[in-house]
Design an enzyme around this catalytic site. Structure first.
Site, PDB file in Angstrom:
ATOM      1  N   PRO A  11      -4.986 -64.561 -59.274  1.00 29.44           N
ATOM      2  CA  PRO A  11      -6.124 -65.071 -60.058  1.00 29.44           C
ATOM      3  C   PRO A  11      -7.445 -64.709 -59.384  1.00 29.44           C
ATOM      4  O   PRO A  11      -7.454 -64.136 -58.292  1.00 29.44           O
ATOM      5  CB  PRO A  11      -5.893 -66.586 -60.015  1.00 29.44           C
ATOM      6  CG  PRO A  11      -5.232 -66.809 -58.698  1.00 29.44           C
ATOM      7  CD  PRO A  11      -4.353 -65.608 -58.467  1.00 29.44           C
ATOM      8  N   TYR A  13     -10.704 -65.160 -57.172  1.00 29.28           N
ATOM      9  CA  TYR A  13     -11.001 -65.794 -55.870  1.00 29.28           C
ATOM     10  C   TYR A  13      -9.800 -65.867 -54.922  1.00 29.28           C
ATOM     11  O   TYR A  13      -9.849 -66.579 -53.923  1.00 29.28           O
ATOM     12  CB  TYR A  13     -11.586 -67.226 -56.049  1.00 29.28           C
ATOM     13  CG  TYR A  13     -12.540 -67.345 -57.196  1.00 29.28           C
ATOM     14  CD1 TYR A  13     -13.781 -66.726 -57.152  1.00 29.28           C
ATOM     15  CD2 TYR A  13     -12.191 -68.039 -58.364  1.00 29.28           C
ATOM     16  CE1 TYR A  13     -14.658 -66.813 -58.221  1.00 29.28           C
ATOM     17  CE2 TYR A  13     -13.052 -68.118 -59.440  1.00 29.28           C
ATOM     18  CZ  TYR A  13     -14.286 -67.505 -59.367  1.00 29.28           C
ATOM     19  OH  TYR A  13     -15.138 -67.583 -60.432  1.00 29.28           O
ATOM     20  N   GLY A  15      -8.628 -63.504 -53.090  1.00 29.41           N
ATOM     21  CA  GLY A  15      -8.737 -62.604 -51.928  1.00 29.41           C
ATOM     22  C   GLY A  15      -8.229 -61.203 -52.188  1.00 29.41           C
ATOM     23  O   GLY A  15      -7.984 -60.437 -51.251  1.00 29.41           O
ATOM     24  N   GLU A  87     -10.339 -53.877 -59.871  1.00 28.46           N
ATOM     25  CA  GLU A  87     -10.397 -54.421 -61.245  1.00 28.46           C
ATOM     26  C   GLU A  87      -9.602 -53.556 -62.241  1.00 28.46           C
ATOM     27  O   GLU A  87     -10.113 -53.201 -63.320  1.00 28.46           O
ATOM     28  CB  GLU A  87     -11.866 -54.539 -61.714  1.00 28.46           C
ATOM     29  CG  GLU A  87     -12.804 -55.263 -60.752  1.00 28.46           C
ATOM     30  CD  GLU A  87     -12.634 -56.778 -60.730  1.00 28.46           C
ATOM     31  OE1 GLU A  87     -11.622 -57.289 -61.258  1.00 28.46           O
ATOM     32  OE2 GLU A  87     -13.507 -57.437 -60.157  1.00 28.46           O
ATOM     33  N   VAL A  88      -8.361 -53.253 -61.878  1.00 25.11           N
ATOM     34  CA  VAL A  88      -7.576 -52.303 -62.674  1.00 25.11           C
ATOM     35  C   VAL A  88      -7.235 -52.853 -64.078  1.00 25.11           C
ATOM     36  O   VAL A  88      -6.955 -52.088 -64.998  1.00 25.11           O
ATOM     37  CB  VAL A  88      -6.315 -51.879 -61.867  1.00 25.11           C
ATOM     38  CG1 VAL A  88      -5.237 -52.956 -61.896  1.00 25.11           C
ATOM     39  CG2 VAL A  88      -5.791 -50.542 -62.316  1.00 25.11           C
ATOM     40  N   ILE A 165     -11.300 -59.934 -72.323  1.00 18.55           N
ATOM     41  CA  ILE A 165     -12.140 -59.149 -71.410  1.00 18.55           C
ATOM     42  C   ILE A 165     -13.544 -59.735 -71.440  1.00 18.55           C
ATOM     43  O   ILE A 165     -14.216 -59.701 -72.472  1.00 18.55           O
ATOM     44  CB  ILE A 165     -12.179 -57.656 -71.826  1.00 18.55           C
ATOM     45  CG1 ILE A 165     -10.806 -57.009 -71.689  1.00 18.55           C
ATOM     46  CG2 ILE A 165     -13.232 -56.878 -71.029  1.00 18.55           C
ATOM     47  CD1 ILE A 165     -10.329 -56.795 -70.272  1.00 18.55           C
ATOM     48  N   TYR A 173     -15.660 -68.942 -64.749  1.00 18.12           N
ATOM     49  CA  TYR A 173     -14.235 -68.977 -64.379  1.00 18.12           C
ATOM     50  C   TYR A 173     -14.007 -69.792 -63.107  1.00 18.12           C
ATOM     51  O   TYR A 173     -14.814 -69.730 -62.176  1.00 18.12           O
ATOM     52  CB  TYR A 173     -13.716 -67.563 -64.089  1.00 18.12           C
ATOM     53  CG  TYR A 173     -13.690 -66.632 -65.271  1.00 18.12           C
ATOM     54  CD1 TYR A 173     -12.736 -66.769 -66.285  1.00 18.12           C
ATOM     55  CD2 TYR A 173     -14.602 -65.576 -65.355  1.00 18.12           C
ATOM     56  CE1 TYR A 173     -12.711 -65.883 -67.351  1.00 18.12           C
ATOM     57  CE2 TYR A 173     -14.571 -64.688 -66.424  1.00 18.12           C
ATOM     58  CZ  TYR A 173     -13.627 -64.851 -67.422  1.00 18.12           C
ATOM     59  OH  TYR A 173     -13.596 -63.978 -68.477  1.00 18.12           O
TER      60      TYR A 173
END
Ligand SMILES: Nc1ncnc2c1ncn2[C@@H]1O[C@H](COP(=O)(O)OP(=O)(O)O)[C@@H](O)[C@H]1O
Ligand SMILES: Cc1cn([C@H]2C[C@H](O)[C@@H](COP(=O)(O)O)O2)c(=O)[nH]c1=O
Ligand SMILES: [Zn+2]
Length: 188
Positions: A11, A13, A15, A87-88, A165, A173
């Site tokens: 998710p 944040y 890391g 960010e695939v 998106i 978020y």
């Protein structure tokens, strides 16, 4: 030799980008040849750097589509050791074939992406890459609601019925565990 595909998922944040940046540093310290890519849509912190939520960053090539990534890759006249893609989940599904072509050339590929949208549904691009990956690193975050280190999904705090998106950060978020997600959304 065929390159290795590694996926770093989880998710928001959790890391993922920090882990990618550590791997980039390892390649950099080893004087390896590599490129870092990010999707054009991700203008959140920078247009030409991959930036983590802690502010760590590396320069990146910004590309609008999977086919442009392959074009940039083919333009390089030296053998690369690795490519890194942030960010695939924002890329079209053609990224799968592009990555297959790249690993066949003996180049390691590291991808970071969300495995699930705020609707608790898999992002198709990430899911397909996870299926063919040599290694999948699944990260978790601290649940922003209960504080437990078991957040596996992102929850959208505003306008959460539209497109899956939607670029953004803390203003829309949070990361939550499944129990808190269920309480907030009514279903999983
Ligand atoms: N709920 C949270 N759980 C864990 N880290 C968080 C949380 N909220 C903010 N952070 C910060 O986010 C950093 C991770 O950022 P980053 O690597 O960019 O994550 P990702 O790419 O997965 O969104 C952590 O080191 C921490 O400083
Ligand atoms: C959950 C979710 C997120 N996004 C967007 C929001 C951010 O711009 C990125 C994720 O960034 P991070 O590095 O993982 O923090 O994706 C989205 O478009 N749709 C979603 O469902
Ligand atoms: Zn929770």
């Amino acid at each position: 030799m065929i390159g290795k595909l590694t996926l770093i998922v989880g998710p928001m944040y959790s890391g993922k980008t920090s882990e990618l940046l550590s791997l980039v540093e390892i390649y950099s310290l080893g004087k390896k040849k590599y490129l870092v890519f990010k999707p054009e849509i991700d203008t959140r912190y920078s247009v030409d750097h991959v930036v983590s939520h802690t502010g760590q960053k590396v320069p990146a090539i910004t590309i609008p589509s999977a086919s442009k990534l392959l074009e940039k890759f083919d333009d390089i006249n030296e053998k690369l050791d690795a490519i890194f893609i942030d960010e695939v989940h924002f890329f079209d599904i053609d990224i799968i074939d592009v990555i297959k072509k790249i690993i066949l050339k003996g180049v390691d590929v590291f991808c970071v992406g969300l495995d699930m949208s705020y609707k608790h549904r898999p992002f198709q691009t990430t899911a397909s890459l996870m299926a063919i990956a040599d290694e999948v690193i699944k990260k978790k975050a601290v649940c922003h609601v209960c504080g437990e280190y078991k957040a596996v999904v992102s929850h959208k705090t505003v306008n959460n019925s539209g497109s899956e998106i939607d670029v953004g950060g803390m203003e829309k978020y949070i990361a939550v565990c499944r129990e808190c997600y269920l309480k907030l959304n009514g279903s999983l």
